[in-house]
Design an enzyme around this catalytic site. Sequence first.
Site, mmCIF file in Angstrom:
data_model
loop_
_atom_site.group_PDB
_atom_site.id
_atom_site.type_symbol
_atom_site.label_atom_id
_atom_site.label_comp_id
_atom_site.label_asym_id
_atom_site.label_seq_id
_atom_site.Cartn_x
_atom_site.Cartn_y
_atom_site.Cartn_z
ATOM 1 N N ASP A 7 0.888 -1.161 0.000
ATOM 2 C CA ASP A 7 0.000 0.000 0.000
ATOM 3 C C ASP A 7 0.928 1.215 0.000
ATOM 4 O OD1 ASP A 7 -2.176 1.729 0.212
ATOM 5 O OD2 ASP A 7 -2.175 1.626 2.395
ATOM 6 N N GLU A 67 -1.514 -1.601 -4.575
ATOM 7 C CA GLU A 67 -2.755 -0.854 -4.735
ATOM 8 C C GLU A 67 -2.538 0.268 -5.741
ATOM 9 O OE1 GLU A 67 -5.750 -0.355 -1.358
ATOM 10 O OE2 GLU A 67 -4.771 1.598 -1.464
ATOM 11 N N ASP A 140 -2.123 1.264 6.946
ATOM 12 C CA ASP A 140 -1.378 0.979 5.707
ATOM 13 C C ASP A 140 -0.858 -0.458 5.700
ATOM 14 O OD1 ASP A 140 -0.820 3.996 4.488
ATOM 15 O OD2 ASP A 140 -0.944 3.923 6.671
#
Length: 183
Positions: A7, A67, A140
Site C-alpha cells: 500500500d 494498490e 497501511d
Amino acid sequence: MIVLGVDPGSLLTGYGIIRTGVRRYEVLGCGAIKNRSTAPLPDRLKLIYETLTRLIEEFRPDEFAIETAFYGKNAQSALKLGQARGVSILAAVTRDIPTHEYSPREVKKAVVGNGTASKEQVQAMMKSLLRLDRLPRYYDTTDALAVAVCHVQRRVPRAARAYPSWRSYLTAHPDKIFQASSR
C-alpha cells in the site's frame, strides 16, 4: 505461493508478505516504511525502494501486488503517491517478479465483500482471516496485507486454494462423486 502486497505512500508505505497454503494464509512479515515529513522526496523514495528490495531478497516472493493510486483533489499528493508506486514497482520488476495492480475498491470488495468498506472493517477482516494476535499499528499495513490476499483470491481459483489436488477435494467431499449403478 508467496505474495508481497504493498500500500504505497510517500510518508508511509505499508507492506505485507503472505504465503498461501491449504485452506489458510500465513503471514511471513508485515509493517510500514515510515518516512519523516521533513525528509526530501528523493530520500523518501530511496528508503521505500531499499526497504522493499531488502524484503524481496529476504522473503523471495513469487508475486507482487500493489494498490493503484487513489485520485484525490490534491495534484501534489497524487504526484508523490505516483512516485512511491513507481519505486515500489521498480523494486519488483528489476527482480523479474510478476507485478499486479488492484484498485482500493477491488481490494475492499475481495476481502470484506463491500467495495466501500472502511479501513476499520478491512483491519478487522485481516485480523480474523490471517489470525493476527494483534492489530498492526498502521492501517497501511493491514491495507497491504489486504492487497496480498486480494491478489491470491483473484489469481488462484477458490478450489485450488483449498485443495492442492482433485484427489484431496474428492476425499474431502465423497458426496460429490457420482456413482453409476452397475446393472
